[in-house]
Scaffold this motif. Structure first.
Motif, PDB file in Angstrom:
ATOM      1  N   GLU A  98       4.962 -33.881 -13.533  1.00  0.00           N
ATOM      2  CA  GLU A  98       5.854 -32.838 -14.054  1.00  0.00           C
ATOM      3  C   GLU A  98       5.296 -32.244 -15.339  1.00  0.00           C
ATOM      4  N   GLU A  99       4.799 -33.106 -16.226  1.00  0.00           N
ATOM      5  CA  GLU A  99       4.228 -32.633 -17.490  1.00  0.00           C
ATOM      6  C   GLU A  99       2.960 -31.821 -17.244  1.00  0.00           C
ATOM      7  N   ALA A 100       2.118 -32.276 -16.326  1.00  0.00           N
ATOM      8  CA  ALA A 100       0.885 -31.545 -16.008  1.00  0.00           C
ATOM      9  C   ALA A 100       1.215 -30.170 -15.433  1.00  0.00           C
ATOM     10  N   LEU A 103       2.531 -27.917 -18.323  1.00  0.00           N
ATOM     11  CA  LEU A 103       1.434 -27.482 -19.198  1.00  0.00           C
ATOM     12  C   LEU A 103       0.528 -26.471 -18.499  1.00  0.00           C
ATOM     13  N   ARG A 104       0.268 -26.668 -17.213  1.00  0.00           N
ATOM     14  CA  ARG A 104      -0.580 -25.728 -16.478  1.00  0.00           C
ATOM     15  C   ARG A 104       0.052 -24.349 -16.473  1.00  0.00           C
ATOM     16  N   VAL A 105       1.369 -24.282 -16.207  1.00  0.00           N
ATOM     17  CA  VAL A 105       2.075 -22.997 -16.188  1.00  0.00           C
ATOM     18  C   VAL A 105       2.092 -22.384 -17.586  1.00  0.00           C
ATOM     19  N   GLU A 109      -3.182 -21.828 -16.612  1.00  0.00           N
ATOM     20  CA  GLU A 109      -4.355 -22.400 -15.932  1.00  0.00           C
ATOM     21  C   GLU A 109      -4.193 -22.316 -14.422  1.00  0.00           C
ATOM     22  N   GLU A 110      -5.317 -22.343 -13.741  1.00  0.00           N
ATOM     23  CA  GLU A 110      -5.318 -22.360 -12.283  1.00  0.00           C
ATOM     24  C   GLU A 110      -4.924 -23.751 -11.787  1.00  0.00           C
ATOM     25  N   PRO A 111      -4.344 -23.834 -10.588  1.00  0.00           N
ATOM     26  CA  PRO A 111      -4.039 -25.152 -10.018  1.00  0.00           C
ATOM     27  C   PRO A 111      -5.337 -25.914  -9.720  1.00  0.00           C
TER      28      PRO A 111
END
Length: 148
Positions: A98-100, A103-105, A109-111
């Motif tokens: 969930e945290e990753a 942070l990505r959103v 950042e790209e998946p």
């Protein structure tokens, strides 16, 4: 051979291999409760065995039952501890993902590559199938507890 070991050019335990290795060491640290259960099983295993004329070990059924009755509480405790650790690990894994994702959103950042995501999902699907099968096993054990 001892003098050769004493004067060996390399130490047997190099930095990072001893107690300071921490999380990188082999095995899993058990809680004292689980360690006690493991020791109880280790020291009571094999009690009640009788040797036959052919040299085979045959257990007296009364001794075998007494041994099982002594060992079963420790075995239940070990399974309980293992399941609680697995549940905690699954919850931690979920919160980490969930945290990753958050942070990505947030960072735009790209998946991760699809191959990586598929690999992890396949691993978790296998683990989930094993967990579901173990629930059935635990239900069977619960039914047997009523008959012991």
């Amino acid at each position: 051979m001892a003098p050769a070991l004493i004067h060996a050019p390399q130490p047997f335990i190099t930095p990072g291999q001893g107690i300071e290795a921490g999380a990188g060491r082999k095995g899993v640290r058990r809680t004292p409760k689980s360690a006690l259960a493991a020791l109880t099983l280790a020291y009571t295993a094999g009690a009640g065995a009788v040797t036959t004329t052919h040299g085979e070990a045959a257990a007296d059924p009364r001794d075998q039952l007494a041994t099982l009755r002594r060992e079963l509480p420790a075995r239940v405790e070990l399974v309980e501890g293992s399941y609680l650790k697995a549940v905690d690990a699954a919850h931690t894994l979920m919160t980490d993902f969930e945290e990753a994702r958050r942070l990505r959103v947030q960072l735009g950042e790209e998946p991760l590559p699809a191959e990586q995501r598929i690999e992890w999902m396949e691993k978790l699907a296998k683990v989930r199938a094993a967990a579901q099968a173990s629930v059935t096993t635990l239900e069977q054990v619960e039914a047997l507890i009523l008959k012991v």
